[in-house]
Design an enzyme around this catalytic site. Sequence first.
Site: not given
Length: 686
Positions: A468, A491-492, A518, A584, A588, A614
Amino acid sequence: MKSRWSDAEAQAFVARYAQQGVGEELALRVYTTRLLGGDPLLVLHGGGNSSVKTRQRDLLGDEIDVLCVKGSGWDMGDIEPAGLPAVRLRPLQRLRALQRLSDEDMVNAQRGNLLDSAAPNPSVETLLHAFLPQKFVDHTHSTAVLALIDQPDGETLARDVYDGAMGIVPYIMPGFALAKKAAEVFEQKPDVEGLILLKHGIFTFGDSARQAYERMIQMVTRAEARLQRGRRSVFAPARLPNAVAPATAVAPILRGLCAITNDRATGFAKRQILDFRATPDIMAYVNGAELQRYAQVGVVTPDHTLRTKNWPLILPAPEAHGLERWREQAAEAVAAYVARYHEYFERHKARPARPPKELDPLPRVALVPGVGLFGLGAAKKDAAIAADIALNTVITITDAEAIGRYDCVGEADMFDVEYWSLEQAKLGKSAEKPLARQVALVTGAASGIGLATAKALAQAGAEVALLDRDAPALAAAAKVVGATARAIPCDVTDASSLAAAIDGVVAAFGGLDIAVSNAGAAWQGRIGEVDDATLRRSFELNFFAHQSVAQHAVRIMRAQGTGGCLLFNVSKQAVNPGRDFGPYGLPKSAALALMKQYALDHGGEGIRANAVNADRIRSGLLTAEMIAERARARGLSEGSYMAGNLLRREVAAEDVAAAFVFLAQARTTTAATLTVDGGNIEASLR
Ligand code: ZN
C-alpha cells in the site's frame, strides 16, 4: 560467554511468581531457563531443557517430591511455570532398576505421574534429569561445546579441556538407556559439575539455579577458549562466476524445484516457504572450495535432524545471465538429493521395531555458493527455524574445522532420531489449512477490502505480503494480519516502486502464488467533457497497475513452475456503467478483459485468473461524500442506499474477502467473475 545472572532480576521473578502461588525454586528455575533459552549459541527452538527437584502439595495437602521439567512444545526463551510440569519424582527414579523400558512405557510412566493430567508431555530427557541427584539440572546444545566434541577425537579434546570437571558420556540416543548411562558416569565421579554428551551436548547441575546456570557458562567458556587456540584459517574459497544472480532471482526456481508435490494440471502444488540468510559467516561457508565435504557430514546434534534433515541441498553458483542452465543443474541436484534420501531410508527402515512410513524426501536447507542459505518449511515460521539451525550449524562447523575436522554421529544414529516416534510427536500433526504453504500479496492492503482480504488469506493459512502507499497504516494493518505478515510500502503506479515491492515479497517468502490486485480509486466526470488527465490518471491505477502487478506475478509463477492464482478487484462499473462514472468504469472494464486474457494466455501454465465485481462496500474506495451524493440522488438515506440491493443487506469488506479466498481455492475455476453486491440485476453477468 558471560553470565547474565542479575540478583535484581532474579528477585523480581521470585516476587512476580509468588503472587501466582509459585514457589521460589520454580520461579528461579523459570528465570535461568529463560537466560539459557535467550542465547541462540546455547539453545535454539525447543532444543535443550532444564529441571528443578522441589516439593509441591497434592490434592490431599501432602507435600511430595516432584521434578519440574521442561514440557514439550515450550521454548526455553519465554517459558512460564506451566511449561515446567511437575512429575512425581520417586516413581521416575525407581524406573532406573529396570533393564529395559520401551519409549511408549516411558512416556506413559512420565504422563501417569504428572500432578496435572492436562500438562504438556515432559521432555524426552526427563529420566536423565530424574536420575541425577542435583536440585537444578541444565541442558543445552551449545555451539562451542559441539564444535569441540564433534571431532573424530572429540572425547580426547573434551577430557583435555575439562580435566576431570565434567563426566564424559558416549553417544546414545535420548531416552531410558542414555539416562541410565549418564547416571552411571556421574556416580563414577560424583564431584563433577556436569556431563559432556559426545556428539550431542552438555549438562551442568548445582544446588541452586544460579550455580547450575553459571557452571553452564563456565564450561561453555572453556570450550570457547579452546576454540581460540591454534586456529587455522578455514574454507579456502571456490572459484565463483564474476556476476552471480541475486537471491530474489534464484529463490522462485529453488522453491518450485523443492515443492513436495507438483501437480501442474490443477495448479495445486504442495509448496514450501523460504527464509533467506547471507551473513559473512554463511558466505565464507557456502563459498568454500570443500563445501561438498564439510557440509555433507551431518547434523551437529541429532535433535536438529527433525528441522533440517541430515544434510542440506548444495546447489551450484548461479551465473547472473545463465539462470536457465542453472535451473537444469539445480533440478539435477534436487533429484540426486531425493534419490539419496530414498536410499538412506531403505538402508535403515528395518531399524525401528515397527517399520516407519517414509517422510517427504525434500530438503529443508539449501546452500547456494555466491548467494547464501535458504531454510525451507511448511510455513514461514518453520523455514525460519530451519535457517536459524542452519546458521548455528555454520558457526559450529566453522569452529570445528578451525581446530580439527568436523565429524558427527553416523547416519544410522541420525535415522533413529529422525524416525523416533517421540521426536515426530514434537512436530505436531494438525491438519493443514487450505492455503497453507502459499504466498499471497494484496495491493491496497492498508484498509477496507484489501485489509479484510489479507486477514482472510492469512486465516486460510497463506503467508501474506501487504502492499500500500500508506506506510504507517500498512504497518499497523500487517500487525493485525499476523506475526509473519509483511508490510511493503509501494505505489503500484510507479514501476520502480512496484518492482522493488515484488522483490520484497520474494525476499520475504521465496516466491508468490496468489496475487490479489485490489488497489483502486474512483474518479468521476461526464465522458463528453472530462479532461484527458483525469481519464489517464484513472487508467494508470485502475488498469495499468493491475497489468503491472499481474505481469510481475506471472514472471515469478513461471519461474516456480507450480501454477498460481491472479485475482482482480473489478467494480460493478466494469459490467454496469454508472452515469458520470466513465473515468472509473472504463479502466475497470478493461481490467475485466485483462483478467480473461491472463486466463487464456497462461492457463496452460496452471495460472488461473479470476475477478470479483463488488459494489457499495464501505471500503474507502467511495468517499463518504460520494456515498452521500448518490444516496441523495436516489432520495434515500445513506444506510438504505448502502443496503439498496435485492437482498437488502449491506455488503461488507469481509464478504468481498471471502469471495477472493474462495476463488484462491477454486482449483478448476478460471476466467470467472464473482459478484458480491447483495444483488443488483443490472450488474449481474449474462
Ligand atoms: Zn539434547
